[in-house]
Design a protein around this motif. Sequence first.
Motif, PDB file in Angstrom:
ATOM      1  N   PRO A 276      -7.775 -36.198   7.096  1.00 54.54           N
ATOM      2  CA  PRO A 276      -8.295 -35.431   5.957  1.00 54.54           C
ATOM      3  C   PRO A 276      -7.175 -35.009   5.001  1.00 54.54           C
ATOM      4  O   PRO A 276      -6.064 -34.685   5.427  1.00 54.54           O
ATOM      5  CB  PRO A 276      -8.952 -34.219   6.624  1.00 54.54           C
ATOM      6  CG  PRO A 276      -9.335 -34.704   7.982  1.00 54.54           C
ATOM      7  CD  PRO A 276      -8.245 -35.659   8.384  1.00 54.54           C
ATOM      8  N   HIS A 277      -7.505 -34.996   3.720  1.00 51.06           N
ATOM      9  CA  HIS A 277      -6.482 -34.784   2.691  1.00 51.06           C
ATOM     10  C   HIS A 277      -5.717 -33.470   2.867  1.00 51.06           C
ATOM     11  O   HIS A 277      -4.492 -33.431   2.762  1.00 51.06           O
ATOM     12  CB  HIS A 277      -7.133 -34.838   1.314  1.00 51.06           C
ATOM     13  CG  HIS A 277      -6.203 -34.516   0.204  1.00 51.06           C
ATOM     14  ND1 HIS A 277      -5.101 -35.286  -0.111  1.00 51.06           N
ATOM     15  CD2 HIS A 277      -6.177 -33.476  -0.672  1.00 51.06           C
ATOM     16  CE1 HIS A 277      -4.451 -34.756  -1.120  1.00 51.06           C
ATOM     17  NE2 HIS A 277      -5.085 -33.666  -1.482  1.00 51.06           N
ATOM     18  N   GLY A 278      -6.435 -32.385   3.127  1.00 53.86           N
ATOM     19  CA  GLY A 278      -5.765 -31.102   3.281  1.00 53.86           C
ATOM     20  C   GLY A 278      -4.796 -31.101   4.438  1.00 53.86           C
ATOM     21  O   GLY A 278      -3.679 -30.566   4.345  1.00 53.86           O
ATOM     22  N   LEU A 279      -5.198 -31.702   5.546  1.00 55.92           N
ATOM     23  CA  LEU A 279      -4.317 -31.798   6.707  1.00 55.92           C
ATOM     24  C   LEU A 279      -3.120 -32.685   6.404  1.00 55.92           C
ATOM     25  O   LEU A 279      -1.986 -32.379   6.805  1.00 55.92           O
ATOM     26  CB  LEU A 279      -5.091 -32.331   7.913  1.00 55.92           C
ATOM     27  CG  LEU A 279      -4.289 -32.595   9.197  1.00 55.92           C
ATOM     28  CD1 LEU A 279      -3.497 -31.365   9.616  1.00 55.92           C
ATOM     29  CD2 LEU A 279      -5.224 -33.052  10.318  1.00 55.92           C
ATOM     30  N   SER A 280      -3.334 -33.778   5.688  1.00 58.16           N
ATOM     31  CA  SER A 280      -2.224 -34.654   5.299  1.00 58.16           C
ATOM     32  C   SER A 280      -1.184 -33.871   4.506  1.00 58.16           C
ATOM     33  O   SER A 280       0.029 -34.013   4.711  1.00 58.16           O
ATOM     34  CB  SER A 280      -2.735 -35.831   4.462  1.00 58.16           C
ATOM     35  OG  SER A 280      -3.644 -36.631   5.188  1.00 58.16           O
ATOM     36  N   ASN A 281      -1.658 -33.035   3.592  1.00 58.93           N
ATOM     37  CA  ASN A 281      -0.752 -32.188   2.820  1.00 58.93           C
ATOM     38  C   ASN A 281       0.024 -31.235   3.723  1.00 58.93           C
ATOM     39  O   ASN A 281       1.241 -31.068   3.594  1.00 58.93           O
ATOM     40  CB  ASN A 281      -1.536 -31.370   1.790  1.00 58.93           C
ATOM     41  CG  ASN A 281      -1.744 -32.110   0.492  1.00 58.93           C
ATOM     42  OD1 ASN A 281      -0.943 -32.936   0.094  1.00 58.93           O
ATOM     43  ND2 ASN A 281      -2.831 -31.803  -0.194  1.00 58.93           N
ATOM     44  N   ALA A 282      -0.706 -30.584   4.624  1.00 56.08           N
ATOM     45  CA  ALA A 282      -0.083 -29.581   5.494  1.00 56.08           C
ATOM     46  C   ALA A 282       1.006 -30.188   6.375  1.00 56.08           C
ATOM     47  O   ALA A 282       2.026 -29.542   6.653  1.00 56.08           O
ATOM     48  CB  ALA A 282      -1.149 -28.912   6.362  1.00 56.08           C
ATOM     49  N   LEU A 283       0.805 -31.418   6.800  1.00 57.96           N
ATOM     50  CA  LEU A 283       1.766 -32.057   7.709  1.00 57.96           C
ATOM     51  C   LEU A 283       3.131 -32.298   7.062  1.00 57.96           C
ATOM     52  O   LEU A 283       4.155 -32.259   7.729  1.00 57.96           O
ATOM     53  CB  LEU A 283       1.187 -33.384   8.214  1.00 57.96           C
ATOM     54  CG  LEU A 283       0.023 -33.256   9.203  1.00 57.96           C
ATOM     55  CD1 LEU A 283      -0.667 -34.598   9.403  1.00 57.96           C
ATOM     56  CD2 LEU A 283       0.513 -32.713  10.548  1.00 57.96           C
ATOM     57  N   VAL A 284       3.138 -32.548   5.765  1.00 59.13           N
ATOM     58  CA  VAL A 284       4.415 -32.825   5.090  1.00 59.13           C
ATOM     59  C   VAL A 284       4.919 -31.643   4.277  1.00 59.13           C
ATOM     60  O   VAL A 284       6.070 -31.633   3.829  1.00 59.13           O
ATOM     61  CB  VAL A 284       4.321 -34.074   4.185  1.00 59.13           C
ATOM     62  CG1 VAL A 284       3.998 -35.314   5.008  1.00 59.13           C
ATOM     63  CG2 VAL A 284       3.289 -33.882   3.075  1.00 59.13           C
ATOM     64  N   THR A 338       1.065 -29.624  13.554  1.00 59.30           N
ATOM     65  CA  THR A 338       2.382 -29.517  12.915  1.00 59.30           C
ATOM     66  C   THR A 338       3.203 -30.797  12.962  1.00 59.30           C
ATOM     67  O   THR A 338       4.315 -30.820  12.436  1.00 59.30           O
ATOM     68  CB  THR A 338       3.189 -28.390  13.576  1.00 59.30           C
ATOM     69  OG1 THR A 338       3.314 -28.664  14.982  1.00 59.30           O
ATOM     70  CG2 THR A 338       2.511 -27.044  13.387  1.00 59.30           C
ATOM     71  N   THR A 339       2.685 -31.859  13.577  1.00 59.07           N
ATOM     72  CA  THR A 339       3.445 -33.105  13.654  1.00 59.07           C
ATOM     73  C   THR A 339       2.579 -34.300  13.283  1.00 59.07           C
ATOM     74  O   THR A 339       1.358 -34.293  13.499  1.00 59.07           O
ATOM     75  CB  THR A 339       3.995 -33.338  15.076  1.00 59.07           C
ATOM     76  OG1 THR A 339       2.909 -33.606  15.975  1.00 59.07           O
ATOM     77  CG2 THR A 339       4.783 -32.134  15.582  1.00 59.07           C
ATOM     78  N   ALA A 378      13.081 -40.048   5.515  1.00 57.93           N
ATOM     79  CA  ALA A 378      13.647 -38.936   6.276  1.00 57.93           C
ATOM     80  C   ALA A 378      12.669 -37.760   6.348  1.00 57.93           C
ATOM     81  O   ALA A 378      12.568 -37.079   7.386  1.00 57.93           O
ATOM     82  CB  ALA A 378      14.965 -38.493   5.654  1.00 57.93           C
ATOM     83  N   ILE A 379      11.943 -37.516   5.266  1.00 58.20           N
ATOM     84  CA  ILE A 379      10.955 -36.436   5.274  1.00 58.20           C
ATOM     85  C   ILE A 379       9.847 -36.754   6.270  1.00 58.20           C
ATOM     86  O   ILE A 379       9.421 -35.896   7.054  1.00 58.20           O
ATOM     87  CB  ILE A 379      10.382 -36.219   3.857  1.00 58.20           C
ATOM     88  CG1 ILE A 379      11.455 -35.641   2.939  1.00 58.20           C
ATOM     89  CG2 ILE A 379       9.173 -35.280   3.910  1.00 58.20           C
ATOM     90  CD1 ILE A 379      11.031 -35.568   1.485  1.00 58.20           C
ATOM     91  N   TYR A 380       9.380 -37.984   6.253  1.00 57.09           N
ATOM     92  CA  TYR A 380       8.367 -38.375   7.246  1.00 57.09           C
ATOM     93  C   TYR A 380       8.923 -38.234   8.663  1.00 57.09           C
ATOM     94  O   TYR A 380       8.210 -37.842   9.594  1.00 57.09           O
ATOM     95  CB  TYR A 380       7.919 -39.814   7.015  1.00 57.09           C
ATOM     96  CG  TYR A 380       6.897 -40.004   5.924  1.00 57.09           C
ATOM     97  CD1 TYR A 380       5.709 -39.266   5.911  1.00 57.09           C
ATOM     98  CD2 TYR A 380       7.089 -40.942   4.909  1.00 57.09           C
ATOM     99  CE1 TYR A 380       4.751 -39.462   4.918  1.00 57.09           C
ATOM    100  CE2 TYR A 380       6.139 -41.138   3.908  1.00 57.09           C
ATOM    101  CZ  TYR A 380       4.982 -40.395   3.919  1.00 57.09           C
ATOM    102  OH  TYR A 380       4.035 -40.583   2.946  1.00 57.09           O
ATOM    103  N   GLY A 381      10.196 -38.570   8.848  1.00 52.72           N
ATOM    104  CA  GLY A 381      10.810 -38.434  10.169  1.00 52.72           C
ATOM    105  C   GLY A 381      10.810 -36.992  10.641  1.00 52.72           C
ATOM    106  O   GLY A 381      10.534 -36.696  11.811  1.00 52.72           O
ATOM    107  N   ALA A 382      11.119 -36.063   9.728  1.00 47.87           N
ATOM    108  CA  ALA A 382      11.091 -34.644  10.080  1.00 47.87           C
ATOM    109  C   ALA A 382       9.673 -34.194  10.409  1.00 47.87           C
ATOM    110  O   ALA A 382       9.447 -33.409  11.335  1.00 47.87           O
ATOM    111  CB  ALA A 382      11.660 -33.818   8.931  1.00 47.87           C
ATOM    112  N   ALA A 383       8.696 -34.721   9.651  1.00 47.69           N
ATOM    113  CA  ALA A 383       7.297 -34.369   9.902  1.00 47.69           C
ATOM    114  C   ALA A 383       6.795 -34.973  11.205  1.00 47.69           C
ATOM    115  O   ALA A 383       5.929 -34.392  11.876  1.00 47.69           O
ATOM    116  CB  ALA A 383       6.437 -34.832   8.735  1.00 47.69           C
TER     117      ALA A 383
END
Length: 392
Positions: A276-284, A338-339, A378-383
Amino acid sequence: MTPFTFQAPSNILFEAGASKKLAERVAEYHAWRVMLVTDRGVRGAGLTRDAEAALTAAGFELTVFEDVVADPPSHVIESAAALCREQDVDVVVSIGGGSALDTAKLVAYLAKSSDRLADIYGVGLAKGERLPLILVPTTAGTGSEVTPISIVTTPTTEKKGVVSPVLIPDWAILDPELTIGLPAHVTAATGIDAMVHAIEAYTSKIKKNPISDQLARQALKLLSSNLRRVCADGSDIEARSEMLLGSMLAGMAFANAPVAAVHALAYPIGAIFHVPHGLSNALVLPHVLDFNRQAAEPLYADLADIVAPGHRANSSKAAADAFIAEVTALCRDCGVPTTLTAVGIAEGDLPKLAEDAMKQTRLLVNNPRELTYEETLAIYGAALAGRSPVAA
């Protein structure tokens, strides 16, 4: 002062039970045939029942399209537009979440104009006419009821936007009663989405302006102070009302000062993995905020006074830290994963995500700090690991 433009709907109705008055709004257009665009979940939950009854009782001929799905694919939108033309519809109405509202905008446009959907992706390419359009959100999240934007999933699973003032609806009707039954996890994800709209509008690189700034700040105040409360008690109509108002104000802000890298990185997560879009936002979100800190620190420090009013930072850096920490804590306290691992994404998926994120040039140009492919990866890696940028 830097010149700017600002656009918003001409009519907004905010009232508990407002959806029951939908027939009164439709009657203003001397219409006969009405199409309702929604999804099966919303209709099955009874959220369209009162509006349908009112429209039927008022003598309107009602066609219901309830096949909207999350991240609406182009073929669904085109099918709805074809049905709209076939039924010779006079007014398009939508009750639902962002996907339904985005679909309805394009249905109203495609049914009236001669354009093909594939030809209007981008900014300002939809220049034709549309049918009268009334939008009624059932989530406090996307703000789609006040924006000139529709997001479409293409056959290649890429998310593309149609952005044009012609998509701004004639009426946005906000009825907090429609959000009462929203599950806590959906409430949290959509609420975070709205907060991201406010944050990214306030830090938008190109079109940030005094009106969008004030709307973003007020939106963030309403959203951040009510999200925990409404996740804990979904029947709290006052908190629901403030969340819905905050979502709308954030929508008006980012409609004029566009969103940036959080959305650019979230889109591939939703398109490829159907998160879901909102969750996708929250993850990054926390990780993009941390990356942008170098360019946006003073702005984050401003927002710290809104989301963490009790903080005692003695420097801009400390205030920005407090802001990022509180946003991160808000996600955690509302039960948001959170991941990336938690939504089924593995390390081997990250290069594809980064490649697709870099295609979101419409969004990335607004980011306060330029992003490279390597930095996106790198941002995706941190997420993926859920590494917290600051103590939260």
